[in-house]
Structures are given as C-alpha cells and as structure tokens.
Motif scaffolding. Structure first.
Motif, short mmCIF file in Angstrom:
data_model
loop_
_atom_site.label_atom_id
_atom_site.label_comp_id
_atom_site.label_asym_id
_atom_site.label_seq_id
_atom_site.Cartn_x
_atom_site.Cartn_y
_atom_site.Cartn_z
N VAL A 1 -8.38 24.44 -9.49
CA VAL A 1 -7.01 24.94 -9.58
C VAL A 1 -6.42 24.62 -10.95
O VAL A 1 -5.73 25.45 -11.56
N GLY A 2 -6.71 23.43 -11.46
CA GLY A 2 -6.19 23.06 -12.77
C GLY A 2 -6.65 23.99 -13.88
O GLY A 2 -5.88 24.36 -14.77
N HIS A 3 -7.91 24.40 -13.82
CA HIS A 3 -8.43 25.32 -14.84
C HIS A 3 -7.65 26.63 -14.84
O HIS A 3 -7.25 27.14 -15.89
N VAL A 4 -7.42 27.19 -13.65
CA VAL A 4 -6.71 28.46 -13.56
C VAL A 4 -5.26 28.32 -14.01
O VAL A 4 -4.74 29.15 -14.77
N VAL A 5 -4.60 27.26 -13.58
CA VAL A 5 -3.19 27.07 -13.96
C VAL A 5 -3.06 26.90 -15.46
O VAL A 5 -2.17 27.51 -16.10
N LYS A 6 -3.91 26.11 -16.07
CA LYS A 6 -3.82 25.91 -17.52
C LYS A 6 -4.13 27.18 -18.29
O LYS A 6 -3.59 27.42 -19.36
N ALA A 7 -5.00 28.02 -17.73
CA ALA A 7 -5.35 29.27 -18.40
C ALA A 7 -4.28 30.35 -18.21
O ALA A 7 -4.04 31.16 -19.13
N MET A 8 -3.61 30.36 -17.05
CA MET A 8 -2.75 31.49 -16.71
C MET A 8 -1.26 31.13 -16.57
O MET A 8 -0.41 32.02 -16.61
N ALA A 9 -0.96 29.85 -16.40
CA ALA A 9 0.43 29.39 -16.33
C ALA A 9 0.54 28.05 -17.05
O ALA A 9 0.87 27.03 -16.46
N PRO A 10 0.24 28.04 -18.35
CA PRO A 10 0.07 26.78 -19.08
C PRO A 10 1.34 25.93 -19.18
O PRO A 10 1.25 24.73 -19.48
N GLU A 11 2.49 26.52 -18.90
CA GLU A 11 3.73 25.74 -18.97
C GLU A 11 3.88 24.82 -17.76
O GLU A 11 4.70 23.88 -17.78
N ALA A 12 3.12 25.06 -16.70
CA ALA A 12 3.22 24.23 -15.49
C ALA A 12 2.38 22.97 -15.64
O ALA A 12 1.28 23.00 -16.20
N GLU A 13 2.90 21.86 -15.11
CA GLU A 13 2.15 20.60 -15.11
C GLU A 13 1.11 20.61 -13.98
O GLU A 13 1.40 21.03 -12.86
#
Length: 330
Positions: free
Chosen positions: A188-200
């Motif tokens: 999940v972290g990989h996807v969030v950092k790639a697609m919603a990088p402003e989220a912690e």
C-alpha cells in the motif's frame, strides 16, 4: 521515489489474477468514531471476504502463477491468516497446501486452515520457528515455499488495496497501516507514494513486537528475542532485509502502540462501527488514540486488515463495560 521491488504496472496487472470477491472492499467514512478520535476517519474494510483478511489478495496471485506453470505443492509458515488464505486459494486451483504454525496460534485460525483442506503442521515455538520448519519442508520435498512479504506477489497483491484507496479517496492526509512482515505496508505504501505522494504513510506495530519498527528507525535489521502482544498477526522477531529496504523507501513513519490502546481500538470499532476485529486490525485506531494532536483535524484512513479472532479471548480483552469518552492510554 527511489525504486522498490514493486512495480505499479505489475500491481495493476495482478488485479486480474485475484478472485473478484477479494477486490473493491468497502471504503467509507466512519463518522461515529470521529468525536472520540478528533479527526476524519475512513475505514478500508478487508474482512468482508471468505478468509476475513487481506492476505488472499497475495495468495491469489501466487497460486494463479503456480497453477499456470509451477509446482503443484506449496508450503508456508503462518500465524494463521496467510495459512487460511493460501489454503483457500490453493484449494481453488487444485494445489496441495501445507501450513506450518505455532501450536500456540489462535485456535480459530488453525481450525479454519484445517477446514480448508490444508495439511497443518504445528511447532512448539513461535512464528520464527514455523518459518524455519516451512523452509526445511520446502527443501526436503522440493516444493514451493511461499514467504509472506519476501515473495513480491504477496506485496503486490496487497498493493491492490492501495490502488482502490487512491482511486476512491483522492484526498487524504495519512494512511495508517498495520506493520508485521511488511507486505501490507510496503504494498500500500508503494502505491500511495507513487500516486498520492502528499499523504503520509504511517506504519503501526505493537510495543510488544517492535522489530520492524526499530529496524525502520535504525535503517538496519534489528531482531528481538521474543514478542509479547495480543496482536499475533504482526508478531515477528526477524525482519526480512529486502522488505525493510522497501519499507524505508515508502514509509514516512513507524510507531509503536500499547496493548491497552489496541484493546481500546477494538472496543471502539465494535461500539461505533459494529466491527469485530482481531488486534492487528485495530492498530490504526490505537495510533490515533495515543497521539490525537498529531491527527487532529486531518483525514486519516486506516486499513482494518483482519477479523479472525478467538471469541473467548476477544470477550476477555474487550469486556462488557463501555469505554468513557475521555479515555486515554495509561
């Protein structure tokens, strides 16, 4: 973002290998929890499926690939949830599944593994001893060893949760993820950092099983001699180096929470969301309880990752007396 072992294109592709019953899990704002937590809270519910946890997203990928071209027998070590998921996915594809677990694992999880026609071998030790035994069986019998979090399929299967999260909730401030072996957090972290990088991306682990969190903070593998937590699904002692390398690239923080906070989180999810969850699934709520100021006024997503819990233990932990609105961890 630096390269992890994961790949967005592959993650999108493996969705096609996963039985739809495990995809597009409920995601909703849980307003009833918000007054006590002081933040906007959305829940990604990974328990409404045949194995009542997120693990089948990964085992569906593993077994799909094996059914196409691979050994017909597999073995894994499990605290319970991975074993159930592999048994379910393997049975669906005609694979012979062996699960090695501690005989002290949650009885309900062990019973479910047996019910799904897997061979279950119990060891007189913890999950790390089960990992060693599973590796021995794979070597002895020449069969596929499924290693949760190390096998990229388990991480990329879990990562499909991130695709759904980002697509459905384009604006959120933080996602709280239970941290054990690391498949869920790195996926999940990989996807969030790639697609919603402003989220912690914030990983949460029990104080009584801190190996991966200590490893993240020290940027090297740190092992522990034992664990002491009711959150059996995340109670590892020996982080996998390759998984830690991925976690260092995708996690913004890793925090530890007390057992009292985990139990309080379980009770709040029952009282305010009608959810019976296992301790690992309450880690995100526990993290907010212990640091309300950090999350105040923000939109937080937590992944409720499993509901395979021994009900006798659950009743002992959660009890019958409502928590006061002013509750705080001791």
């Amino acid at each position: 973002m630096q390269e992890t072992r994961l790949d967005i294109a592959r993650i999108r592709a493996v969705r096609r290998l996963i039985d739809p019953i495990f995809l597009d899990s409920p995601l909703y704002r849980c307003e009833a929890l918000e007054p006590d937590l002081g933040c906007t809270l959305s829940i990604k519910l990974e328990t409404a499926n045949p194995v009542r946890c997120f693990k089948a997203r990964g085992t569906e990928v593993v077994t799909s690939l094996l059914a196409g071209d691979g050994p017909r027998s597999v073995v894994c070590a499990s605290a319970g949830n991975l074993g159930q998921a592999l048994a379910w996915s393997g049975r669906r594809r005609g694979l012979d599944v062996t699960v090695v677990a501690s005989r002290f694992a949650t009885a309900a999880k062990l019973d479910r593994i047996r019910a799904l026609d897997a061979r279950l071998e119990l060891v007189d030790g913890d999950h790390e001893m089960a990992r060693e035994r599973a590796a021995d069986i794979a070597l002895r019998d020449g069969i596929r060893l499924v290693e949760d979090s190390l096998d990229i399929e388990t991480c990329e299967g879990a990562a499909t949760i991130g695709l759904e999260l980002v697509a459905a909730t384009p604006s959120f401030d933080a996602v709280l993820i239970a941290l054990g072996g690391g498949a869920l957090a790195t996926g999940v972290g990989h996807v969030v950092k790639a697609m919603a990088p402003e989220a912690e991306v914030i990983c949460v682990q029990p104080l009584g099983a801190p190996a991966m969190t200590h490893s993240w903070h020290r940027r090297r593998v740190v092992t522990t001699d034992s664990t002491d937590t009711i959150a059996d699904g995340v109670a590892g002692r020996r982080p996998i180096p390759a998984v830690l390398d991925d976690l260092l690239l995708v996690a913004d923080d890793a925090v530890l929470v007390q057992e009292t906070s985990i139990i309080a989180g379980m009770r709040m999810l029952l009282d305010h969301a009608g959810l019976v969850v296992e301790p690992s699934a309450a880690l995100g709520v526990a993290a907010v309880l212990e640091d309300r100021d950090r999350f105040a006024g923000r939109h937080v997503v937590t992944i409720v990752c499993g509901s395979n819990v021994d009900m006798d233990a659950y009743h002992r932990w959660v009890g019958a007396t409502p928590l006061p609105r002013s509750w705080s961890p001791s």
